[in-house]
Each structure stands twice: as structure tokens, then as C-alpha cells.
Design an enzyme around this catalytic site. Structure first.
Site, short mmCIF file in Angstrom:
data_model
loop_
_atom_site.label_atom_id
_atom_site.label_comp_id
_atom_site.label_asym_id
_atom_site.label_seq_id
_atom_site.Cartn_x
_atom_site.Cartn_y
_atom_site.Cartn_z
N ARG A 60 0.97 -1.22 0.10
CA ARG A 60 -0.05 -0.14 0.14
C ARG A 60 0.76 1.23 -0.02
O ARG A 60 0.99 1.89 1.09
CB ARG A 60 -0.93 0.02 1.28
CG ARG A 60 -1.63 -1.33 1.28
CD ARG A 60 -2.87 -1.19 0.08
NE ARG A 60 -3.77 -0.20 0.39
CZ ARG A 60 -5.12 -0.43 0.54
NH1 ARG A 60 -5.56 -1.96 0.49
NH2 ARG A 60 -5.98 0.37 0.56
N GLN A 103 -1.18 3.07 -6.41
CA GLN A 103 -2.66 3.50 -6.29
C GLN A 103 -3.15 3.20 -7.91
O GLN A 103 -4.49 2.65 -7.78
CB GLN A 103 -2.52 4.80 -6.07
CG GLN A 103 -2.29 5.17 -4.78
CD GLN A 103 -2.39 6.71 -4.54
OE1 GLN A 103 -2.70 7.46 -5.31
NE2 GLN A 103 -2.19 6.97 -3.16
N ASP A 149 -4.09 -0.59 -7.96
CA ASP A 149 -4.87 -1.08 -6.54
C ASP A 149 -6.30 -1.69 -6.88
O ASP A 149 -7.41 -1.16 -6.80
CB ASP A 149 -5.04 -0.03 -5.62
CG ASP A 149 -5.46 -0.60 -4.26
OD1 ASP A 149 -6.01 -1.57 -4.25
OD2 ASP A 149 -5.60 0.43 -3.31
N SER A 158 -9.03 -1.56 -4.22
CA SER A 158 -9.70 -0.35 -3.87
C SER A 158 -10.57 -0.10 -5.12
O SER A 158 -11.91 0.03 -4.91
CB SER A 158 -8.88 0.92 -4.03
OG SER A 158 -8.03 0.59 -2.59
N TYR A 209 -4.84 -0.78 6.97
CA TYR A 209 -5.50 -1.91 7.46
C TYR A 209 -5.80 -1.91 8.91
O TYR A 209 -5.10 -1.13 9.59
CB TYR A 209 -4.67 -2.99 7.06
CG TYR A 209 -4.20 -3.46 5.52
CD1 TYR A 209 -5.39 -3.76 4.81
CD2 TYR A 209 -3.04 -3.12 5.06
CE1 TYR A 209 -5.00 -4.23 3.48
CE2 TYR A 209 -2.79 -3.40 3.66
CZ TYR A 209 -3.97 -3.74 2.89
OH TYR A 209 -3.84 -4.27 1.61
#
Length: 383
Positions: free
Chosen positions: A122, A127, A130, A133, A227
Site C-alpha cells: 500500500r 494506487q 490497486d 480499492s 489496514y
């Protein structure tokens, strides 16, 4: 010679997503890669074969589809699918390796280099890759709509000459990407939304999308990196006791809590639901991974008996496939962005000194190389 990326139609029943779109094919082609797509792979996501061809991919029937250097997928592969792959091929997709250790072992035995996008570190560079997500965003939005459809009242407060209709009271448990999207969607529908997460750091995010954060008399369980750490049984029991009055007061509950590598935490027991009002709705996004709600069954709507009637408990399954067009668009670009990291001058050449590459690699050279998974499997053998 350019490396080849192969995309097949997904085999899992009910799965409508596809691991490549015309946009992601252009991205892969821009990295110098060849792309081969199975005939009909994108049909459930609204993508005709002609669109793949126009983007520069070769489209081939399943019988003619030869193995490439990289095999990309949406759902975790089965043991049989892994064993059918040639040694030396790379696989890229979601793997859910802690729930499918036999597939990881088969990948090592076959000589497959397997990458799990659901284990990406992460960090900011990850991003655009990901997948957790991007797919959680889809799931959270859809869960709120499923709840609204099952609820036999309106969401917003409405004032008329004939009287006033009270707004729906919505409780969201778990404030990750899915939870936040569920909060925002329920709020847009007119509900009065409250939320809880074991990570106290999520309080500001909940407020930013229009929810009220519930503060319970419990220590935060932040584990870093966005998390949550797993709670012990004593603390889990205390959490359930403190949540019970909020559960009983809610018209709609949406649960989205998850702990990476573990079964979903049990947030709501059947005993907690006995005080809910008839006509209420509970939607459990985590039903497939063990369930946040004791009464939920994946893929089913279960009537739970309470005074005066029932509460509808909906166990979510294949929720992303209900919005396969958008889910595929986001996921395919996650995949393409990661494959681009593995590519040098049109050839697949992973740099294992890169933490994105090493942190997401499950198997390599006939061995299980991901430390957490290797340790877990070693513990199973020793016990």
C-alpha cells in the site's frame, strides 16, 4: 521479440468481468507488448471482439489461443487451470492466496511465476494498480442500492400535507473503500447514516462523505497502511456488545469489514439481531469470505424472524459482475498498469528489487516466495 499477454474469458460461474478492455489493450500495446484475447471474452462486459481488434489485439478462439508470456485473470485461478499452464509463464490477477493455498502450491510445482494484485504494497506508486480499492468502490455502491431495493420504505425524509415520512437510518460497519462508498451512496439517497470501524483513523473519512462516526469504548485497531489488525475474541465480544443497540436502532445495515489473509470478522450475531424491527434489511458484503453477519448466506436472501415479522439478510455474491462494464474498466487498467511495471522495451522482465514486484510475487522458480504465505504454509506443515 515482443512478449505476449493473453486474456481468456473468465471460467467461474457468474463472473462477468474481463481482465482487459480496449483501453487497457492500447496501454499494453503502448508498452510494446502483443495482446491476444479469447473470442467472446468481453461479451458480458459489453465489449465486442471488434473493439479489441480495433485496439490492436489479436482475437482467437479458445482452441487456437496459445499460451503467452503473461496470463492475466480476474478471479483466482483453480488448481486445474494452473496445472494446464506451461512452466515459466507469468500470471497476474487477484489470487486470494490465503484462502486458496493449494493454487499457490500448484503454481510453485508448475514453475509459474504468480503475481497477486491483492497483495500489492500500500504505497503511492501502487494506487493505479490497486484492484482491491477499485473493486471495493464498485461493491460499496452496489450494496447500498441492493439495500434500498430490498427496503420497503423510502430513504429520504419527506414532508407532505398528508404527513411526514421519517428517513431511513443506515448503519455501515467497516469504513474502508467499500464502506465509504456505501456511506456516500446511502447519504445521497437521503438516509441518515452512521458508521463504525475499528480504526479510529477512519473517523474523519466517514465524516467527509456525510456519515456520523460511532465512537465505542474500545482501543483502536489500526495496523498501518490503511489496514486493521485482527481483534482477539474477548475484545470482539465487547465490540459486539457495544454495537448491539446501534444494530437494533438501524433500518438498514451494510457490513464491509475484512482483515487481509483472514476470514471476515464476525460483527453481528443472530442474538444481536433479535431486537431489530421487522422490515429492516442487512446486507453482508463479506458473506463469501466467512461473513460479518452470522445469519448471512452467500448469494441468498434469508428471512430472519423477529417480533412482528422478519429482517431480510442478504449475503452478497458476485456483486462486481452486476456492474461488469465499470468494474472491468477499472480492473483492466489496474492490470495493465502493473504489467507495464514488469515490461522493459516490449519484453516482460520483472525487476524483483522493486517492492511492487517483490511484494506481490507469490511463486517464482518453483518456490513460494511471499514471506507471509510461506510462513503460513510452513506452520500448517509443522502442525
Amino acid at each position: 521479440m515482443a512478449s505476449r499477454v493473453v486474456i481468456r474469458a473468465e471460467r467461474a460461474p457468474g463472473e462477468k468481468r474481463v481482465a482487459a478492455t480496449p483501453e487497457s489493450v492500447r496501454k499494453l500495446r503502448g508498452s510494446g507488448l502483443e495482446v491476444r484475447v479469447e473470442t467472446g471474452a468481453g461479451r458480458h462486459a459489453g465489449i465486442p471482439d471488434a473493439s479489441y481488434l480495433a485496439a490492436g489485439a489479436d482475437v482467437e478462439a479458445r482452441s487456437a489461443l496459445t499460451a503467452g508470456d503473461v496470463f492475466v485473470h480476474v478471479r483466482p485461478l483453480s488448481v486445474e487451470e494452473v496445472r494446464a499452464l506451461p512452466g515459466g509463464v507469468l500470471t497476474v490477477g487477484t489470487a486470494d492466496p490465503f484462502q486458496h493455498p493449494d493454487v499457490v502450491k500448484a503454481s510453485a510445482v508448475t514453475g509459474v511465476t504468480a503475481f497477486a494484485l491483492d497483495l500489492l504494497p500500500r504505497i503511492s506508486r501502487a494506487q493505479s494498480m490497486d484492484v482491491l480499492s477499485s473493486q471495493a468502490l464498485i461493491a460499496g455502491y452496489r450494496c447500498a442500492l441492493i439495500a434500498a431495493d430490498a427496503f420497503e420504505r423510502m430513504f429520504p425524509m419527506t414532508m407532505t400535507a398528508a404527513g411526514t415520512l421519517a428517513p431511513a437510518r443506515v448503519l455501515v460497519l467497516g469504513a474502508g473503500v467499500a464502506g465509504l462508498q456505501a456511506i456516500a451512496t446511502a447519504k445521497r439517497l437521503g438516509g441518515v447514516v452512521s458508521a463504525y470501524d475499528v480504526r479510529s483513523s477512519s473517523a474523519e473519512e466517514v465524516r467527509s462523505v456525510g456519515g456520523t462516526f460511532l465512537t465505542l469504548d474500545l482501543e483502536s485497531a489500526d495496523a498501518g497502511g490503511g489496514y486493521a489488525r485482527e481483534l482477539g475474541e474477548e475484545r470482539s465480544q465487547r465490540q459486539r456488545e457495544l454495537l448491539t443497540p446501534h444494530v437494533e436502532a438501524a433500518d438498514i445495515i451494510i457490513t464491509t469489514a475484512a482483515v487481509p489473509g483472514r476470514a471476515a470478522p464476525r460483527l453481528i450475531t443472530s442474538a444481536m439481531m433479535t431486537g431489530m424491527r421487522a422490515g429492516s434489511v442487512v446486507v453482508d458484503l463479506a458473506a463469501e469470505s466467512g461473513g460479518n453477519v452470522e445469519a448471512s448466506v452467500p448469494g441468498e436472501r434469508v428471512p430472519f424472524a423477529v417480533d412482528g415479522g422478519t429482517v431480510t439478510v442478504i449475503g452478497i455474491r458476485d456483486v462486481h459482475s452486476e456492474l461488469a462494464v465499470d468494474a472491468s474498466k477499472l480492473l483492466a487498467m489496474n492490470v495493465a498498469n502493473f504489467v507495464a511495471v514488469l515490461t522493459v522495451n516490449g519484453s516482460i522482465d520483472p525487476d524483483f528489487s522493486d517492492e511492487l514486484v517483490s511484494g506481490s510475487c507469490l511463486t517464482r522458480g518453483g518456490a513460494i516466495v511471499h514471506p507471509r504465505l510461506a510462513d503460513l504454509l510452513a506452520e500448517e506443515v509443522s502442525s
